[in-house]
Design a protein around this motif. Structure first.
Motif, mmCIF file in Angstrom:
data_model
loop_
_atom_site.group_PDB
_atom_site.id
_atom_site.type_symbol
_atom_site.label_atom_id
_atom_site.label_comp_id
_atom_site.label_asym_id
_atom_site.label_seq_id
_atom_site.Cartn_x
_atom_site.Cartn_y
_atom_site.Cartn_z
ATOM 1 N N ALA A 38 1.170 7.298 -9.031
ATOM 2 C CA ALA A 38 2.114 8.858 -9.003
ATOM 3 C C ALA A 38 3.323 8.393 -8.434
ATOM 4 O O ALA A 38 4.695 8.467 -8.413
ATOM 5 C CB ALA A 38 1.586 9.844 -9.493
ATOM 6 N N ILE A 39 2.812 8.230 -6.982
ATOM 7 C CA ILE A 39 3.353 7.870 -5.434
ATOM 8 C C ILE A 39 4.517 6.789 -5.680
ATOM 9 O O ILE A 39 6.006 6.907 -5.605
ATOM 10 C CB ILE A 39 2.477 6.948 -4.516
ATOM 11 N N ALA A 40 4.613 5.961 -5.985
ATOM 12 C CA ALA A 40 5.293 4.868 -6.359
ATOM 13 C C ALA A 40 6.698 5.216 -7.723
ATOM 14 O O ALA A 40 7.448 4.898 -7.478
ATOM 15 C CB ALA A 40 4.561 3.572 -7.233
ATOM 16 N N ASN A 41 5.665 5.527 -8.491
ATOM 17 C CA ASN A 41 6.445 5.884 -9.909
ATOM 18 C C ASN A 41 7.572 7.180 -9.509
ATOM 19 O O ASN A 41 8.543 6.548 -9.925
ATOM 20 C CB ASN A 41 5.744 6.560 -11.424
ATOM 21 N N TRP A 87 5.238 1.741 -9.567
ATOM 22 C CA TRP A 87 3.967 0.842 -9.774
ATOM 23 C C TRP A 87 4.018 -0.336 -9.724
ATOM 24 O O TRP A 87 3.773 -1.274 -9.321
ATOM 25 C CB TRP A 87 3.843 1.988 -10.625
ATOM 26 N N LEU A 88 4.552 -0.530 -11.720
ATOM 27 C CA LEU A 88 4.563 -1.681 -11.412
ATOM 28 C C LEU A 88 5.507 -3.413 -11.028
ATOM 29 O O LEU A 88 4.709 -4.558 -10.469
ATOM 30 C CB LEU A 88 4.647 -2.477 -13.546
ATOM 31 N N TYR A 89 6.600 -2.486 -10.039
ATOM 32 C CA TYR A 89 7.312 -3.396 -9.857
ATOM 33 C C TYR A 89 7.382 -3.080 -8.341
ATOM 34 O O TYR A 89 8.426 -2.970 -7.731
ATOM 35 C CB TYR A 89 8.727 -3.648 -9.681
ATOM 36 N N SER A 107 0.957 -1.227 0.304
ATOM 37 C CA SER A 107 0.426 0.267 0.160
ATOM 38 C C SER A 107 1.003 1.264 -0.243
ATOM 39 O O SER A 107 1.971 1.124 0.890
ATOM 40 C CB SER A 107 -0.655 0.063 1.471
ATOM 41 N N LEU A 108 0.368 2.513 -0.557
ATOM 42 C CA LEU A 108 1.312 3.130 -0.950
ATOM 43 C C LEU A 108 0.296 4.525 -0.725
ATOM 44 O O LEU A 108 0.058 5.432 -0.774
ATOM 45 C CB LEU A 108 1.641 3.317 -1.999
ATOM 46 N N ASN A 109 -0.583 4.254 1.203
ATOM 47 C CA ASN A 109 -1.558 5.335 0.573
ATOM 48 C C ASN A 109 -1.069 5.860 1.438
ATOM 49 O O ASN A 109 -2.031 6.263 3.251
ATOM 50 C CB ASN A 109 -2.761 4.558 1.708
ATOM 51 N N ARG A 169 -1.708 12.137 0.079
ATOM 52 C CA ARG A 169 -3.237 11.614 0.997
ATOM 53 C C ARG A 169 -4.168 12.748 1.677
ATOM 54 O O ARG A 169 -2.871 13.334 2.168
ATOM 55 C CB ARG A 169 -3.586 10.605 1.421
ATOM 56 N N THR A 170 -5.189 13.997 1.597
ATOM 57 C CA THR A 170 -4.919 14.730 2.387
ATOM 58 C C THR A 170 -6.766 14.468 2.404
ATOM 59 O O THR A 170 -6.994 13.896 2.590
ATOM 60 C CB THR A 170 -5.252 16.043 1.392
ATOM 61 N N ALA A 171 -7.727 16.187 3.758
ATOM 62 C CA ALA A 171 -8.722 15.136 3.905
ATOM 63 C C ALA A 171 -9.546 15.345 3.065
ATOM 64 O O ALA A 171 -10.997 14.230 2.763
ATOM 65 C CB ALA A 171 -8.722 16.530 4.844
ATOM 66 N N GLY A 172 -9.476 15.884 2.194
ATOM 67 C CA GLY A 172 -10.424 15.963 1.190
ATOM 68 C C GLY A 172 -10.148 14.746 -0.098
ATOM 69 O O GLY A 172 -10.764 15.214 -1.556
#
Length: 219
Positions: free
Chosen positions: A99-102, A123-125, A62-64, A89-92
């Motif tokens: 995008a984070i993974a890349n 992202w793929l890996y 997870s990259l949340n 991630r933000t409140a809204g």
């Protein structure tokens, strides 16, 4: 030592109840193949993969991350402040995990450290399997070691059999049973989490608690 039983597995990883029956045979085959074959080795292995996978329930990373977590966890050469604010991630707004993974697994750092040289490789890996194998180079090496087309089909590591076997393969190729034999449990977590021994891994307290419990169960 004899094969692990489902009762032992659930005593060590109680939150694995929903998947224990699926994972038990895969874990036993993987541990037997890679000689994770003494109470101290099995205890160390189950503690580490249990922590890494949320008690066998999470086979894909997870990259949340929130904006604040991205800025705290990763250096600015891996994600800029502007990108963290755009993707985190933000409140809204939910996190843009792709995008984070890349971003954090790509660029110059990703190419040098993970072999991620093509757009989208981050992202793929992203992390998969019980030990969160990460990066094109690691997928390729594991694919060679396990005779699986992991570069072409990275999602294979989301299957219990391959998730367990890839973790045991990685464990063996990094000499982690020998660290377990030498009572260097924290160094095992450090190698898995940071790539080097001698550091304090993320989740060190839970890793150690699982290890201590496993040693008692397997005694």
């Amino acid at each position: 030592m004899p094969p692990l039983t489902v009762q032992q597995l659930l005593q060590i990883l109680p939150n694995a109840r929903s998947v224990a029956g699926i994972f038990l045979p895969a874990l036993n085959r993987a541990m037997a193949r890679y000689k994770i074959d003494s109470p101290v080795r099995v205890a160390a292995f189950l503690a580490q993969v249990g922590h890494e996978s949320g008690h066998l329930r999470n086979l894909v990373e997870s990259l949340n991350y929130s904006v604040e977590a991205l800025l705290a966890k990763f250096s600015r050469d891996r994600i800029s402040e502007a990108d963290a604010k755009a993707y985190g991630r933000t409140a809204g707004c939910p996190a843009n995990q792709q995008a984070i993974a890349n971003c954090v697994y790509g660029g110059a750092w990703g190419a040098k450290s993970l072999g991620n040289k093509k757009p989208g490789d981050g992202w793929l890996y992203r992390g998969r399997g019980l030990i969160q194998l990460t990066g094109r180079a690691n997928y390729a090496a594991a694919g060679t070691g396990l005779a699986l087309p992991l570069e072409e089909k990275p999602e294979l590591l989301e299957q219990p059999e391959h998730a367990a076997m890839s973790a045991a393969w990685w464990w063996s190729t990094h000499g982690l049973s020998e660290l377990a034999d030498a009572d260097r449990f924290q160094d095992i977590g450090s190698v898995i989490n940071t790539g080097k021994p001698g550091r304090i891994p993320h989740g060190a307290a839970e890793r150690k608690a699982l290890y201590d419990r496993a040693l008692k169960v397997l005694a």
